[in-house]
Scaffold this active site. Structure first.
Site, PDB file in Angstrom:
ATOM      1  N   ASP A  88       0.883  -1.160   0.000  1.00 49.09           N
ATOM      2  CA  ASP A  88       0.000   0.000   0.000  1.00 49.09           C
ATOM      3  C   ASP A  88       0.924   1.215   0.000  1.00 49.09           C
ATOM      4  O   ASP A  88       2.124   1.114   0.269  1.00 49.09           O
ATOM      5  CB  ASP A  88      -0.961   0.007   1.206  1.00 49.09           C
ATOM      6  CG  ASP A  88      -2.156   0.924   0.928  1.00 49.09           C
ATOM      7  OD1 ASP A  88      -2.056   1.796   0.035  1.00 49.09           O
ATOM      8  OD2 ASP A  88      -3.200   0.782   1.600  1.00 49.09           O
TER       9      ASP A  88
HETATM   10  C1  BGC Z   1      -4.985   3.330  -0.080  1.00 50.29           C
HETATM   11  C2  BGC Z   1      -5.030   2.355  -1.237  1.00 50.29           C
HETATM   12  C3  BGC Z   1      -4.810   3.083  -2.524  1.00 50.29           C
HETATM   13  C4  BGC Z   1      -3.500   3.811  -2.454  1.00 50.29           C
HETATM   14  C5  BGC Z   1      -3.155   4.561  -3.710  1.00 50.29           C
HETATM   15  C6  BGC Z   1      -3.757   4.213  -0.121  1.00 50.29           C
HETATM   16  O1  BGC Z   1      -3.860   5.258   0.777  1.00 50.29           O
HETATM   17  O2  BGC Z   1      -5.052   2.655   1.135  1.00 50.29           O
HETATM   18  O3  BGC Z   1      -6.264   1.694  -1.237  1.00 50.29           O
HETATM   19  O4  BGC Z   1      -4.871   2.206  -3.590  1.00 50.29           O
HETATM   20  O5  BGC Z   1      -3.546   4.744  -1.400  1.00 50.29           O
HETATM   21  O6  BGC Z   1      -3.941   5.667  -3.869  1.00 50.29           O
END
Ligand code: BGC
Length: 723
Positions: free
Chosen positions: A264
């Site tokens: 993530d």
């Molecule tokens: C989120 C993800 C997301 C990523 C990219 C993170 O803060 O938890 O679900 O895909 O950001 O935007």
């Protein structure tokens, strides 16, 4: 032009590989051929080039190797449409054509209980991602709804591992058939947003296996998902994105995932652990480095290079990561196909409409719905959510929607000139939940002078319709404070009902609200979730009866928060950054049914404008399998669809097992008077539990009860069988 580019990409590695792989132009490489080409490419790369490939080079891009014709890997959120383009500082890019189809959000999709719509959903998303030049779409999210307060429940697929699995698999196949990779997230136990980057989740092995893991497992084994995203939180003391047990042991070795494990955004915390424990690609942007982050400072950049160079990390470990990244590329950007994708087509919008129509749930109906638009003279539409747009809300799943039909707009369209529609805001968004008596008074006046009142309220995702900078409630990075309706809506609804008993309450949001103050008085209650760009039309079609509702709850709606197992038996959100899942496998209806706690609305509940009759339940055992068959008939006056649900109970077990577990479902479309036979086979997994001492799934011989019904609390036919 695009095709020539792809051919060029192929030509370079082939030439470089010294013709080890003899492929005819135009033929898609498969299996062993791809693996051999990948190995050849890896042999041609320097260590530095490999390290470049395993970390971000901008917010949503990681490097390829230009001299070998390996393109950059381009990702995009998110689960419900292709996110708007953003610059290095995450600010929306000006003057770009990045409007997209805004599909209904996760819970709406799950509420359709229609596996085919999972596929259709993914198809739209994959096609639009392809058209926008994306290789990976960051979805679906499949974290189990453990508490109604989790700010990201709206993105996920509900509380049941079986339902989530089926819907996720359809979605993934739909995306990946377009030549774009899906990325199932957030692996694992990211069931709260509070302190998501530090919280340590402790759960039993059985809860992991029976509740929190199955949707990921199905995504890999049945959906053949190409990428998995490691979550922010810790699991048993170690960060999930580089968790030896979860990633190397369970996901990669045991489940057999051979694709890409992407972090993530900003979820990596340690170079050595990430390198050794299965992280393949580190994404994210260190906000503190804004506006120009130094990607060489990422954990899987310079410091990882040093570890490989000094021999602390074997080269084979790095090569495995490159192999996994290349596997994704050979199915997407380096795949030899002519897929180009399409965006904002009428068909895509129709899919959004259909999912919303099948996903909106009719919770209660005291003979008020559908409204007869031929005879109704006037409707008072009340509530901020009747005009609020949600596409840009919620965090990373934000979408710059091509358009978004609000409930008020949808109702106006469906009513045409026949019905007088008037609107009052009824409440005001305020951080302190102030009650605006003046707005209530205006709404009450309007309700009194109208034949019908429709209050459209519930949760919101964002204050502003154009940014997510100040979002609240149903959103990433935050949980809801409680289940009470915000902004004084309880008082508003009570007053409106007093003024006009013919009141329908429509709830927008990613989960239940406490309805105790008005649930018995409201004649109609509709759960509309976040229903996407066509949501207002879908809702109006249901209210007017143009569409017969068929959505069913993918999560239990408790009467009050204290009833919820995560809060009653377990901990939510935990103390001192540790959260114990003492609620164990008793999540959602598994708890309410077993512990005899009556919910407000049960898992699987959803009303129709027609009625269905079940008959002829038959069970035929065949070894460890059971063939289940039954008939369902439309006995009412309107065509409609019934989600038939099959639950299993292990009558005598050596461990405590839930009263009911969903093991099959089928959505059946029936004309008036029509009857259909439903057949399904339950295999060994439907009867097994995870035995912690044996460390395996076990099916204990004995009696099993098979229950078939319209919801988890509306069982129509039951039979037992000895296996
Ligand atoms: C989120 C993800 C997301 C990523 C990219 C993170 O803060 O938890 O679900 O895909 O950001 O935007």
């Amino acid at each position: 032009m695009k095709n020539r580019f792809i051919l060029l990409l192929f030509a370079i590695p082939f030439l470089a590989c010294n013709n080890q792989v003899k492929e005819k132009k135009g033929k898609i490489m498969e299996g062993a051929n791809v693996e051999a080409t990948i190995d050849s490419l890896i042999n041609l790369m320097t260590v530095e080039e490999k390290i470049e490939m395993i970390h971000a080079k901008s917010p949503f891009v990681s490097s390829g190797v230009k001299r070998l014709g390996i393109p950059d890997l381009i990702m995009s959120d998110g689960p419900y449409g292709v996110r708007l383009e953003q610059g290095d500082d995450y600010a929306p890019k000006p003057n770009v054509d990045d409007e997209a189809t805004y599909l209904p959000k996760g819970l709406t999709l799950a509420s359709t209980w229609n596996a085919e719509l999972g596929y259709e959903f993914g198809k739209v998303l994959g096609s639009e991602a392809k058209e926008r030049g994306k290789n990976i779409i960051l979805g679906p999210g499949v974290n189990i709804t453990r508490s109604p307060l989790n700010g990201r429940n709206f993105e996920y697929l509900g509380e049941d591992p079986y339902l989530s699995s089926i819907m996720a698999v359809g979605y993934i196949k739909g995306v990946q058939d377009q030549g774009v990779a899906a990325c199932v997230k957030h692996y694992l136990a990211n069931n709260q947003e509070f302190h998501r980057t530090t919280v340590n989740v402790l759960m039993s092995e059985r809860a992991l296996r029976e509740i929190y893991l199955p949707a990921f497992k199905a995504a890999v084994q049945d959906g053949k998902v190409l990428a998995v995203m490691g979550s922010y939180n810790k699991f048993r003391g170690q960060y999930c994105t580089h968790n030896q047990y979860l990633i190397n042991d369970v996901l990669k070795k045991e489940i057999g995932f051979n694709g890409l494990l992407v972090s993530d955004w900003g979820a990596v915390h340690n170079s050595r652990e990430a390198m050794l424990n299965g992280t393949d690609l580190e994404m994210g942007t260190d906000i503190s480095m804004m506006p120009k982050p130094d990607y060489n400072k990422f954990f899987m950049a310079d410091s990882a290079l040093a570890l490989v160079k000094n021999g602390e990390i074997p080269l084979s470990v790095l090569d495995d990561k490159i192999r996994r990244i290349l596997r994704v590329m050979f199915k997407t950007s380096m795949a030899n196909n002519n897929k180009t994708g399409e965006r904002n087509t009428k068909e895509h919008q129709q899919t959004a409409l259909k999912i919303a129509e099948e996903g909106i749930v009719l919770l209660k109906n005291d003979n008020i719905l559908p409204l007869n638009m031929e005879s109704v003279k006037s409707i008072a539409v009340i509530g901020d959510n009747a005009t609020h747009k949600h596409s840009m809300g919620g965090g990373s799943s934000q979408i710059k929607a091509k358009y978004e039909i609000t409930p008020l707009e949808g109702l106006k369209t469906v009513c045409g000139n026949n019905v007088k529609i008037s609107y009052a805001a009824g409440y005001k968004l305020s951080k302190n939940n102030e009650i605006d008596e003046k707005l209530i008074a205006e709404a009450v006046k309007l309700a009194k002078s109208s034949e019908i009142a429709i209050v459209v309220g519930g949760w919101i995702q964002n204050w502003s319709v154009s940014t997510w900078s100040d979002n609240v409630l149903d959103s990433e990075d935050t949980d809801k404070p409680n289940m009470n309706m915000p902004f004084g809506q309880d008082k508003l609804i009570q007053e409106v009902i007093k003024a006009n008993p013919n009141t329908i309450v429509v709830l927008i949001g990613g989960g239940p609200v406490d309805m105790n103050l008005w649930v018995n008085q409201a004649k109609g209650i509709i759960q509309a979730w976040y229903p996407g760009m066509e949501g207002g039309n879908a809702l109006a079609n249901i209210i007017s009866g143009k569409i017969n509702p068929s959505g069913k709850l993918p999560m239990t709606f408790p009467k009050k928060l204290e009833d919820c197992p995560a809060h009653k038996l377990g901990e939510f959100p935990g103390k001192n950054d540790v959260v114990n899942y003492f609620d164990d496998i008793f999540v959602g209806y598994r708890y309410y049914d077993t512990y005899k706690v009556a919910p407000q609305f049960s898992f699987g509940h959803g009303l129709s404008y027609t009625s269905f009759e079940y008959s002829d339940l038959k069970l035929v055992a065949d070894g460890k399998n059971v063939k289940v068959s039954f008939s369902v008939k439309n006995t009412g006056k309107k065509e409609g669809a019934e989600v038939t649900q099959v639950y299993v109970n292990d009558v005598e077990a050596s461990v405590k097992r839930p009263e009911k577990e969903l093991k099959g479902f089928s959505k059946v479309f029936l004309a008036v008077g029509e009857s259909k036979k439903v057949e399904m086979v339950l295999n060994e997994s439907a009867f097994s539990f995870y035995d912690e001492t044996k460390k395996s799934w076990v099916m204990e011989p004995g009696e099993f009860k098979i229950m078939v019904g319209s919801s988890s609390s509306d069982i129509r036919q039951t039979k037992s069988i000895k296996l």
